[in-house]
Design a protein around this motif. Structure first.
Motif, PDB file in Angstrom:
ATOM      1  N   ARG A 273     140.639   2.245 -34.743  1.00 35.74           N
ATOM      2  CA  ARG A 273     140.850   3.393 -33.409  1.00 35.74           C
ATOM      3  C   ARG A 273     140.455   2.571 -32.062  1.00 35.74           C
ATOM      4  NH1 ARG A 273     137.293   8.196 -35.789  1.00 35.74           N
ATOM      5  NH2 ARG A 273     137.500   8.700 -33.403  1.00 35.74           N
ATOM      6  N   LEU A 274     140.070   1.291 -31.935  1.00 33.69           N
ATOM      7  CA  LEU A 274     139.905   0.842 -31.121  1.00 33.69           C
ATOM      8  C   LEU A 274     140.285  -0.918 -30.973  1.00 33.69           C
ATOM      9  CD1 LEU A 274     138.237   0.790 -27.999  1.00 33.69           C
ATOM     10  CD2 LEU A 274     136.384   0.040 -29.368  1.00 33.69           C
ATOM     11  N   ARG A 275     140.882  -1.343 -30.060  1.00 34.23           N
ATOM     12  CA  ARG A 275     141.274  -2.683 -30.324  1.00 34.23           C
ATOM     13  C   ARG A 275     140.189  -3.506 -29.717  1.00 34.23           C
ATOM     14  NH1 ARG A 275     146.086  -0.418 -28.556  1.00 34.23           N
ATOM     15  NH2 ARG A 275     145.807  -1.043 -26.426  1.00 34.23           N
ATOM     16  N   PRO A 276     139.780  -4.922 -30.173  1.00 35.32           N
ATOM     17  CA  PRO A 276     139.128  -5.626 -29.480  1.00 35.32           C
ATOM     18  C   PRO A 276     139.237  -6.034 -28.358  1.00 35.32           C
ATOM     19  CG  PRO A 276     139.464  -6.415 -31.726  1.00 35.32           C
ATOM     20  CD  PRO A 276     140.477  -5.298 -31.411  1.00 35.32           C
ATOM     21  N   SER A 277     140.625  -6.043 -27.763  1.00 31.83           N
ATOM     22  CA  SER A 277     140.972  -6.385 -26.133  1.00 31.83           C
ATOM     23  C   SER A 277     140.449  -5.071 -25.220  1.00 31.83           C
ATOM     24  CB  SER A 277     142.433  -6.701 -26.136  1.00 31.83           C
ATOM     25  OG  SER A 277     143.163  -5.605 -26.622  1.00 31.83           O
ATOM     26  N   GLU A 278     140.138  -4.028 -26.026  1.00 29.30           N
ATOM     27  CA  GLU A 278     139.651  -2.946 -25.057  1.00 29.30           C
ATOM     28  C   GLU A 278     138.382  -2.916 -24.671  1.00 29.30           C
ATOM     29  OE1 GLU A 278     143.020   0.401 -26.299  1.00 29.30           O
ATOM     30  OE2 GLU A 278     141.457   0.138 -27.832  1.00 29.30           O
ATOM     31  N   SER A 313     138.751  -2.728 -15.811  1.00 30.40           N
ATOM     32  CA  SER A 313     139.018  -2.388 -17.191  1.00 30.40           C
ATOM     33  C   SER A 313     139.453  -3.190 -17.927  1.00 30.40           C
ATOM     34  CB  SER A 313     140.151  -0.993 -17.146  1.00 30.40           C
ATOM     35  OG  SER A 313     139.758  -0.203 -16.424  1.00 30.40           O
ATOM     36  N   PRO A 314     139.031  -3.496 -19.098  1.00 32.56           N
ATOM     37  CA  PRO A 314     139.299  -4.418 -20.162  1.00 32.56           C
ATOM     38  C   PRO A 314     140.818  -4.250 -20.497  1.00 32.56           C
ATOM     39  CG  PRO A 314     137.274  -3.567 -20.918  1.00 32.56           C
ATOM     40  CD  PRO A 314     137.935  -2.629 -19.735  1.00 32.56           C
ATOM     41  N   PRO A 315     141.583  -5.465 -20.642  1.00 37.70           N
ATOM     42  CA  PRO A 315     141.128  -6.887 -20.808  1.00 37.70           C
ATOM     43  C   PRO A 315     141.091  -7.189 -19.130  1.00 37.70           C
ATOM     44  CG  PRO A 315     143.308  -6.699 -21.238  1.00 37.70           C
ATOM     45  CD  PRO A 315     142.913  -5.141 -21.388  1.00 37.70           C
ATOM     46  N   LEU A 316     140.061  -7.944 -18.805  1.00 38.62           N
ATOM     47  CA  LEU A 316     139.775  -8.450 -17.493  1.00 38.62           C
ATOM     48  C   LEU A 316     140.813  -9.435 -17.275  1.00 38.62           C
ATOM     49  CD1 LEU A 316     135.858  -8.124 -17.109  1.00 38.62           C
ATOM     50  CD2 LEU A 316     137.372  -6.368 -16.355  1.00 38.62           C
ATOM     51  N   ALA A 317     141.142  -9.602 -15.889  1.00 40.20           N
ATOM     52  CA  ALA A 317     141.848 -10.676 -15.408  1.00 40.20           C
ATOM     53  C   ALA A 317     141.318 -11.990 -15.485  1.00 40.20           C
ATOM     54  CB  ALA A 317     142.288 -10.635 -14.027  1.00 40.20           C
ATOM     55  N   GLU A 318     142.030 -13.091 -15.527  1.00 40.09           N
ATOM     56  CA  GLU A 318     141.270 -14.532 -15.567  1.00 40.09           C
ATOM     57  C   GLU A 318     140.267 -14.584 -14.333  1.00 40.09           C
ATOM     58  OE1 GLU A 318     141.736 -17.052 -17.945  1.00 40.09           O
ATOM     59  OE2 GLU A 318     142.682 -15.462 -18.949  1.00 40.09           O
ATOM     60  N   PRO A 319     139.149 -15.201 -14.730  1.00 42.25           N
ATOM     61  CA  PRO A 319     138.105 -15.444 -13.928  1.00 42.25           C
ATOM     62  C   PRO A 319     138.397 -15.744 -12.263  1.00 42.25           C
ATOM     63  CG  PRO A 319     137.398 -16.208 -15.901  1.00 42.25           C
ATOM     64  CD  PRO A 319     138.884 -15.870 -16.117  1.00 42.25           C
ATOM     65  N   ALA A 320     139.360 -16.959 -12.259  1.00 42.50           N
ATOM     66  CA  ALA A 320     139.531 -17.304 -10.897  1.00 42.50           C
ATOM     67  C   ALA A 320     140.517 -16.105 -10.413  1.00 42.50           C
ATOM     68  CB  ALA A 320     140.245 -18.594 -11.036  1.00 42.50           C
ATOM     69  N   ASP A 321     141.576 -15.614 -11.114  1.00 42.71           N
ATOM     70  CA  ASP A 321     142.287 -14.816 -10.474  1.00 42.71           C
ATOM     71  C   ASP A 321     141.699 -13.362 -10.003  1.00 42.71           C
ATOM     72  OD1 ASP A 321     144.383 -16.372 -11.280  1.00 42.71           O
ATOM     73  OD2 ASP A 321     144.826 -15.481 -13.126  1.00 42.71           O
TER      74      ASP A 321
END
Length: 332
Positions: A273-278, A313-321
């Motif tokens: 009911r929840l994806r790890p990417s969330e 909100s997950p998934p977050l952007a790449e750190p540098a971006d």
């Protein structure tokens, strides 16, 4: 100039804050070459500006004139109000939001627009210094693309952006080009989570903690939240019906270090009911003593910004971006 087809509406820009006379000076792009031209016919001027998709408001534009300039251009996609001090107040942004959400002939504005309901997708407020949480809510209701602007002051739910070369970079690596979400900011001190610092950890490495380990989450990456403590923090943007609780920092974004919430996340992932990417997990946090963060803000080591919850909100952007996009949107 015989035909308005030569004018690229993307490049038409109103340069006078007052009402346009019968003639108007416009900046047009002819075959890629910026040229200053004079529209001698008032109907031509009105047609060109009505069809424009980008507008930069002058610094001296009164609030009423600025709002009318936006309202009379129904095809605007980008409005740059970075220099327009009249729109650098919460009440002005709320008024603009209400104006754009109102249908022709209707007195009551629509509660909330979806992305694509308006051509407008970007409102730039990088020069503002007095905007707060009400402006975040007002812009959310317009269904814009992700937005960010300088905050009037640091508070819970604001984001700290470090300057490109943080003075303490030698001993505080988490502060270099960092994006830090403030969890609390009181007289007793401040706590935040570094959102863009990866580390080579996963939940399996933290089995000695209260982490919700399972076959579904054991390899879930854990980001570096800061050098203070050993708590595990969970960041998510799940609606209330998902029954995944937490402290709502800004509308739709939740953070928790409670063992019960972490265990609930484990169960939701196991039940599909929840994806790890969330969800995002962070180990440790950043902490400032009373007055320490305020001093760092005054000295210019950080800037406090409000941003669209979609940035967080997950998934977050790449750190540098993530750091680069927020910095570009909030630089004056």
């Amino acid at each position: 100039m015989a035909d308005l087809d030569f004018i690229d509406p993307l490049k038409v820009e109103l340069v006078e804050p007052k009402e346009a006379p019968a003639w108007m000076i416009a900046v047009a792009d002819f075959a890629g070459c910026s040229t200053c031209c004079m529209l001698l016919d008032s109907s031509w001027a009105a047609a060109a500006l009505r069809a424009s998709t980008a507008l930069a408001l002058a610094s001296g534009a009164p609030r009423g004139a600025a709002l009318r300039a936006i309202q009379r251009r129904p095809f605007l996609e980008v409005v740059d109000a970075s220099r327009c001090a009249a729109l650098h107040e919460d009440v002005a942004v709320q008024g603009l939001s209400s104006l754009l959400r109102r249908l022709p002939g209707k007195a009551t504005p629509r509660p909330r627009l979806r992305p694509g309901d308006l051509p407008l997708r970007c409102l730039r407020l990088s020069g503002a210094r007095g905007l707060g949480r009400p402006s975040v809510v007002a812009l959310q209701r317009l269904g814009l693309e992700r937005f960010a602007f300088p905050a009037a002051h640091a508070e819970r739910g604001t984001v700290l952006l470090s300057r490109p070369l943080f003075p303490g970079a030698g001993c505080e690596p988490e502060m270099v080009r960092s994006v830090i979400l403030l969890l609390s900011h009181t007289k007793g001190g401040s706590v935040g989570l570094a959102l863009n610092k990866h580390c080579k950890l996963d939940l399996e490495d933290l089995a000695w903690t209260t982490a919700p380990t399972s076959t579904d989450l054991s390899s879930h990456p854990v980001a570096y939240g800061g050098s203070f403590g050993s708590d595990l923090f969970l960041l998510h943007a799940q609606p209330s019906e998902a029954e995944l609780e937490g402290e709502e920092l800004i509308p739709g974004v939740f953070v928790s270090s409670d063992e019960k919430v972490l265990a609930r996340a484990k169960d939701l992932v196991r039940w599909k009911r929840l994806r790890p990417s969330e969800i995002c997990l962070f180990f440790g946090c950043c902490r400032w003593q009373p007055g320490e963060l305020d001093a760092a803000l005054r000295d210019g080591f950080f800037s406090a910004v409000h941003c669209d919850p979609r940035f967080l909100s997950p998934p977050l952007a790449e750190p540098a971006d993530l750091w680069a996009e927020l910095t570009m949107q909030t630089m004056a």
